[in-house]
Motif scaffolding. Structure first.
Motif, PDB file in Angstrom:
ATOM      1  N   ILE A  57       0.863  -1.182   0.000  1.00 45.40           N
ATOM      2  CA  ILE A  57       0.000   0.000   0.000  1.00 45.40           C
ATOM      3  C   ILE A  57       0.900   1.233   0.000  1.00 45.40           C
ATOM      4  N   PHE A  58       0.820   2.018  -1.074  1.00 39.18           N
ATOM      5  CA  PHE A  58       1.626   3.230  -1.157  1.00 39.18           C
ATOM      6  C   PHE A  58       0.886   4.378  -0.479  1.00 39.18           C
ATOM      7  N   ILE A  59       1.611   5.115   0.341  1.00 34.16           N
ATOM      8  CA  ILE A  59       1.011   6.186   1.146  1.00 34.16           C
ATOM      9  C   ILE A  59       1.761   7.486   0.907  1.00 34.16           C
ATOM     10  N   SER A  60       1.036   8.533   0.598  1.00 32.01           N
ATOM     11  CA  SER A  60       1.650   9.848   0.419  1.00 32.01           C
ATOM     12  C   SER A  60       2.110  10.394   1.766  1.00 32.01           C
ATOM     13  N   ALA A  61       3.312  10.945   1.770  1.00 35.22           N
ATOM     14  CA  ALA A  61       3.853  11.565   2.982  1.00 35.22           C
ATOM     15  C   ALA A  61       3.818  13.084   2.880  1.00 35.22           C
ATOM     16  N   ASP A  62       2.997  13.600   1.962  1.00 34.29           N
ATOM     17  CA  ASP A  62       2.914  15.056   1.781  1.00 34.29           C
ATOM     18  C   ASP A  62       2.322  15.745   3.000  1.00 34.29           C
ATOM     19  N   GLU A  63       1.476  15.025   3.742  1.00 36.05           N
ATOM     20  CA  GLU A  63       0.872  15.582   4.945  1.00 36.05           C
ATOM     21  C   GLU A  63       1.237  14.721   6.145  1.00 36.05           C
ATOM     22  N   GLU A  64       1.136  15.325   7.324  1.00 31.06           N
ATOM     23  CA  GLU A  64       1.397  14.588   8.552  1.00 31.06           C
ATOM     24  C   GLU A  64       0.348  13.476   8.717  1.00 31.06           C
ATOM     25  N   PRO A  65       0.704  12.350   9.320  1.00 32.54           N
ATOM     26  CA  PRO A  65      -0.244  11.236   9.473  1.00 32.54           C
ATOM     27  C   PRO A  65      -1.417  11.601  10.376  1.00 32.54           C
ATOM     28  N   LYS A  66      -2.591  11.132  10.010  1.00 31.04           N
ATOM     29  CA  LYS A  66      -3.816  11.442  10.742  1.00 31.04           C
ATOM     30  C   LYS A  66      -4.437  10.167  11.322  1.00 31.04           C
ATOM     31  N   THR A  67      -5.157  10.333  12.414  1.00 28.60           N
ATOM     32  CA  THR A  67      -5.856   9.189  13.001  1.00 28.60           C
ATOM     33  C   THR A  67      -6.868   8.616  12.019  1.00 28.60           C
ATOM     34  N   SER A  68      -7.507   9.465  11.231  1.00 29.35           N
ATOM     35  CA  SER A  68      -8.496   8.990  10.259  1.00 29.35           C
ATOM     36  C   SER A  68      -7.848   8.107   9.201  1.00 29.35           C
ATOM     37  N   GLN A  69      -6.610   8.433   8.803  1.00 25.36           N
ATOM     38  CA  GLN A  69      -5.877   7.592   7.848  1.00 25.36           C
ATOM     39  C   GLN A  69      -5.599   6.220   8.438  1.00 25.36           C
ATOM     40  N   VAL A  70      -5.170   6.215   9.671  1.00 26.76           N
ATOM     41  CA  VAL A  70      -4.860   4.951  10.345  1.00 26.76           C
ATOM     42  C   VAL A  70      -6.103   4.069  10.396  1.00 26.76           C
ATOM     43  N   ASP A  71      -7.231   4.655  10.811  1.00 27.29           N
ATOM     44  CA  ASP A  71      -8.464   3.875  10.928  1.00 27.29           C
ATOM     45  C   ASP A  71      -8.915   3.333   9.578  1.00 27.29           C
ATOM     46  N   SER A 136      16.682   9.972   7.358  1.00 23.66           N
ATOM     47  CA  SER A 136      17.171   9.911   8.736  1.00 23.66           C
ATOM     48  C   SER A 136      16.913  11.223   9.477  1.00 23.66           C
ATOM     49  N   GLY A 137      16.599  11.084  10.774  1.00 27.84           N
ATOM     50  CA  GLY A 137      16.491  12.260  11.615  1.00 27.84           C
ATOM     51  C   GLY A 137      15.335  12.247  12.580  1.00 27.84           C
ATOM     52  N   THR A 138      14.207  11.696  12.177  1.00 27.86           N
ATOM     53  CA  THR A 138      13.015  11.782  13.016  1.00 27.86           C
ATOM     54  C   THR A 138      13.114  10.922  14.269  1.00 27.86           C
ATOM     55  N   GLY A 139      13.874   9.841  14.205  1.00 26.03           N
ATOM     56  CA  GLY A 139      13.940   8.914  15.329  1.00 26.03           C
ATOM     57  C   GLY A 139      12.710   8.041  15.451  1.00 26.03           C
ATOM     58  N   ALA A 140      11.781   8.153  14.484  1.00 26.60           N
ATOM     59  CA  ALA A 140      10.536   7.377  14.549  1.00 26.60           C
ATOM     60  C   ALA A 140      10.809   5.881  14.483  1.00 26.60           C
ATOM     61  N   GLU A 141      11.957   5.493  13.923  1.00 26.93           N
ATOM     62  CA  GLU A 141      12.269   4.076  13.809  1.00 26.93           C
ATOM     63  C   GLU A 141      12.569   3.437  15.164  1.00 26.93           C
ATOM     64  N   VAL A 142      12.863   4.255  16.175  1.00 27.72           N
ATOM     65  CA  VAL A 142      13.240   3.710  17.477  1.00 27.72           C
ATOM     66  C   VAL A 142      12.311   4.148  18.597  1.00 27.72           C
ATOM     67  N   SER A 143      11.497   5.166  18.368  1.00 32.88           N
ATOM     68  CA  SER A 143      10.720   5.750  19.465  1.00 32.88           C
ATOM     69  C   SER A 143       9.523   4.889  19.863  1.00 32.88           C
ATOM     70  N   ARG A 144       8.985   5.174  21.060  1.00 34.02           N
ATOM     71  CA  ARG A 144       7.819   4.449  21.586  1.00 34.02           C
ATOM     72  C   ARG A 144       6.542   5.252  21.356  1.00 34.02           C
ATOM     73  N   THR A 145       6.529   6.071  20.330  1.00 35.86           N
ATOM     74  CA  THR A 145       5.335   6.863  20.053  1.00 35.86           C
ATOM     75  C   THR A 145       5.059   6.910  18.559  1.00 35.86           C
ATOM     76  N   THR A 146       3.850   7.275  18.212  1.00 28.20           N
ATOM     77  CA  THR A 146       3.484   7.578  16.829  1.00 28.20           C
ATOM     78  C   THR A 146       2.818   8.943  16.858  1.00 28.20           C
ATOM     79  N   ILE A 147       3.338   9.896  16.129  1.00 33.32           N
ATOM     80  CA  ILE A 147       2.781  11.243  16.143  1.00 33.32           C
ATOM     81  C   ILE A 147       1.634  11.316  15.141  1.00 33.32           C
ATOM     82  N   LEU A 148       0.412  11.485  15.638  1.00 30.50           N
ATOM     83  CA  LEU A 148      -0.775  11.510  14.792  1.00 30.50           C
ATOM     84  C   LEU A 148      -1.592  12.778  15.039  1.00 30.50           C
ATOM     85  N   THR A 149      -2.154  13.316  13.971  1.00 31.30           N
ATOM     86  CA  THR A 149      -3.080  14.440  14.099  1.00 31.30           C
ATOM     87  C   THR A 149      -4.487  13.883  14.181  1.00 31.30           C
ATOM     88  N   GLY A 150      -5.131  14.120  15.310  1.00 29.94           N
ATOM     89  CA  GLY A 150      -6.492  13.634  15.516  1.00 29.94           C
ATOM     90  C   GLY A 150      -7.497  14.755  15.409  1.00 29.94           C
TER      91      GLY A 150
END
Length: 353
Positions: A57-71, A136-150
């Motif tokens: 599944i290809f996902i555009s990264a043009d916008e920050e990830p949203k809870t609605s996208q995840v659902d 590289s840079g965000t640290g998302a590959e190692v962090s214990r969080t997912t930053i989502l816009t709800g």
């Protein structure tokens, strides 16, 4: 912590061998969530080891990830798969990393992803999930969080079930990243270091990672002797170490305010950190001075005036989002942070941007 990690140029080719033992059955597919920038680039998409009912599944990264996208993704996966997937594989930048972690969590937890924005709200372990960063840079590959816009906030799903089970760090995958994007995500890592090392949550564990990440950032962004490969290798390691540092401490003022910009204006996280950090001399004087030196050296232009025409209501929305991130403020300022960081002070800071 991430339990398994592979690092090295060309290590992406090990993906098939890594995930094969995790396949539950021929009817339990692996779902690959891949940055849409690679959709027409066979150099990567053609190397994804698909088998049986596996799906990309290809996902555009043009916008920050949203809870609605995840659902929506979780619903699509549940409706189209014969069995629960064997795992989720995220391939891309911070947006895709966060989407992969969130989807893996929501496949095993009821309700909507907005219900899990916060700290330690996840009850059930996520399904097997793998992170493969291509920037590289965000640290998302190692962090214990997912930053989502709800619907009401921009906040991560912070839990012990969030981190990836496996990460593949292949610096070759970062080749070709546009310079501005390289700088913005690199500065996300740099800001992680500054906020962690200057925070009240600092401890010997997080300090050791933060100091190493900061050392690497200085080399990458100020040293002229590194070649392209050395720089890419070091930035991938800086991202990992910076992410580890904040995983065991916390971020601070820049991130809290950046979330406000992201929620209201859709400003990408790395860019938002840079916009905010320009004005934080009061909190991180040495860090801001070095950041400006890095920005000037690489001739990067930071967006200006994005808050110029905002209404009082819009300012209040950003302020509400920023102030809701209490652990970030406590780390940055201390337990009495509410007496220091008033709404009026936040409004004045945002007005400069």
């Amino acid at each position: 912590m991430v339990s398994r990690v592979v690092f090295g140029r060309g290590s992406f080719s090990q993906l098939e061998d890594i995930i094969a033992p995790k396949r539950l059955s021929v009817s339990a597919p692996f779902i690959f969530l891949v940055d849409a920038v690679f959709e027409k680039k066979a150099t990567l998409s053609g190397r994804i080891p698909l088998a049986y009912d596996d799906k990309v599944i290809f996902i555009s990264a043009d916008e920050e990830p949203k809870t609605s996208q995840v659902d929506a993704l979780v619903e699509e996966i549940i409706l189209t798969c014969k069995q629960r997937p064997s795992g989720i594989i995220g391939i891309g930048g911070g947006t895709i990393m966060d989407m992969a972690k969130a989807v893996a969590i929501m496949i095993t937890n009821e309700g909507e992803s907005k219900d899990y924005q916060g700290w330690d709200l996840v009850k059930n372990p996520a399904i097997y999930h793998v992170g493969i960063p291509t920037i590289s840079g965000t640290g998302a590959e190692v962090s214990r969080t997912t930053i989502l816009t709800g619907p009401v906030r921009k906040l991560g799903i912070n839990s012990d079930y969030t981190p990836f089970d496996q990460v593949i760090l292949d610096p070759e995958l970062t080749k070709g990243v546009p310079k501005d994007q390289w700088f913005y995500t690199g500065m996300d890592c740099y800001v992680h270091c500054i906020e962690s090392l200057n925070g009240t949550y600092l401890n010997a564990f997080s300090q050791s990672y933060g100091e190493k990440a900061l050392e690497l950032c200085k080399e990458i962004f100020l040293d002229d002797t590194l070649d392209e490969k050395e720089s890419a290798d070091k930035l991938m390691m800086a991202s990992w170490h910076g992410g580890m540092s904040i995983a065991y401490s916390q971020v601070g003022v820049a991130h809290a305010m950046s979330y406000g910009l992201g929620y209201l204006l859709g400003v990408k996280h790395g860019v938002g950190n840079c916009i905010v950090f320009e004005h934080l001399e009061e909190y991180y004087p040495e860090g801001v001075a070095m950041y400006k030196k890095m920005r000037a050296k690489h001739n990067i232009t930071i967006p200006q005036g994005i808050c110029t025409n905002l209404t009082d209501e819009q300012f209040n929305i950003m302020i509400d989002v920023a102030l809701s991130l209490e652990p970030l403020w406590e780390n940055a300022i201390g337990k009495n942070w509410q007496k220091v960081m008033t709404r009026e002070k936040l409004r004045a800071l945002y007005s400069k941007m």
